[in-house]
Write a protein that holds these residues in place. Sequence first.
Motif, PDB file in Angstrom:
ATOM      1  N   PHE A   1       1.132  -1.428  -0.074  1.00  0.00           N
ATOM      2  CA  PHE A   1      -0.241  -0.048  -0.047  1.00  0.00           C
ATOM      3  C   PHE A   1       0.419   0.858   0.000  1.00  0.00           C
ATOM      4  O   PHE A   1       0.344   2.615  -1.074  1.00  0.00           O
TER       5      PHE A   1
ATOM      6  N   LYS B   1       1.662   3.390  -3.215  1.00  0.00           N
ATOM      7  CA  LYS B   1       0.487   5.459  -2.436  1.00  0.00           C
ATOM      8  C   LYS B   1       1.803   6.223  -2.079  1.00  0.00           C
ATOM      9  O   LYS B   1       1.330   7.846  -2.114  1.00  0.00           O
TER      10      LYS B   1
ATOM     11  N   SER C   1      -2.456   9.813  -5.497  1.00  0.00           N
ATOM     12  CA  SER C   1      -3.311  10.276  -4.601  1.00  0.00           C
ATOM     13  C   SER C   1      -3.783  10.023  -4.120  1.00  0.00           C
ATOM     14  O   SER C   1      -4.227   8.618  -3.675  1.00  0.00           O
ATOM     15  N   ASP C   2      -4.438  10.186  -2.893  1.00  0.00           N
ATOM     16  CA  ASP C   2      -5.140   9.565  -1.769  1.00  0.00           C
ATOM     17  C   ASP C   2      -6.693   9.495  -2.461  1.00  0.00           C
ATOM     18  O   ASP C   2      -7.317   8.377  -2.419  1.00  0.00           O
TER      19      ASP C   2
ATOM     20  N   MET D   1      -6.102   6.539  -4.742  1.00  0.00           N
ATOM     21  CA  MET D   1      -5.434   4.954  -4.263  1.00  0.00           C
ATOM     22  C   MET D   1      -6.990   4.368  -3.755  1.00  0.00           C
ATOM     23  O   MET D   1      -7.125   3.406  -3.764  1.00  0.00           O
ATOM     24  N   THR D   2      -7.971   5.579  -3.859  1.00  0.00           N
ATOM     25  CA  THR D   2      -9.190   4.519  -3.001  1.00  0.00           C
ATOM     26  C   THR D   2      -9.966   4.317  -4.208  1.00  0.00           C
ATOM     27  O   THR D   2     -11.164   2.935  -3.966  1.00  0.00           O
TER      28      THR D   2
END
Length: 184
Positions: free
Chosen positions: A131, A135, A139-140, A143-144
């Motif tokens: 992860f 990561k 970006s967040d 990643m989501t």
Amino acid sequence: MARLPYLEADQVAPEYRDMLKRNTNLHKLLVNSPDMARAFNGIGGYIRFKSKLDPRLRELAILQVGWLEKSEYEFTHHVKIGKEFGVTDEDIQGLIAETDGKPSQLEPLAKAILKGAREMVRELAMSDATFAEIKAHLSDEHMTDLVLTIAFYCAVVRVLATMKIDNEPTYKEVLQQYPLPGVK
């Protein structure tokens, strides 16, 4: 042979016929529950057309799920879809090599994403190390989207297998180039 019927447009209410535009056995079977099919198509449509995750990397993650789960339907459909989004034959050969623990020419981020997908399929979750490695490049939001894409396709292959959805003949030709282990 599928466990439920494949429905044609004239067998569903007019307000649900749009869900059969893709004319695949998956969509023809899911429309047996039209509201659920619409929800399913909504997630799939978001992943394919609205997610900001790099489409080639997304397709590699989906292909990894299909390959590991020996899902002829999923793998062959996404070989064709993936090629529309920049996946090359070399990428697919790299995915196969990486799955077998062999070196490939894939770039480090693609290798990490494939590893993350393998971990989610085999171990339920991506490891902290994988992860973090991914990561460092995403970006967040990306990643989501990646994690939800992998999770969604883990579900899709289970639907395909449980419903015994038949692969369309036009997709079977992919298996000549990329035979899935254990699939005839």
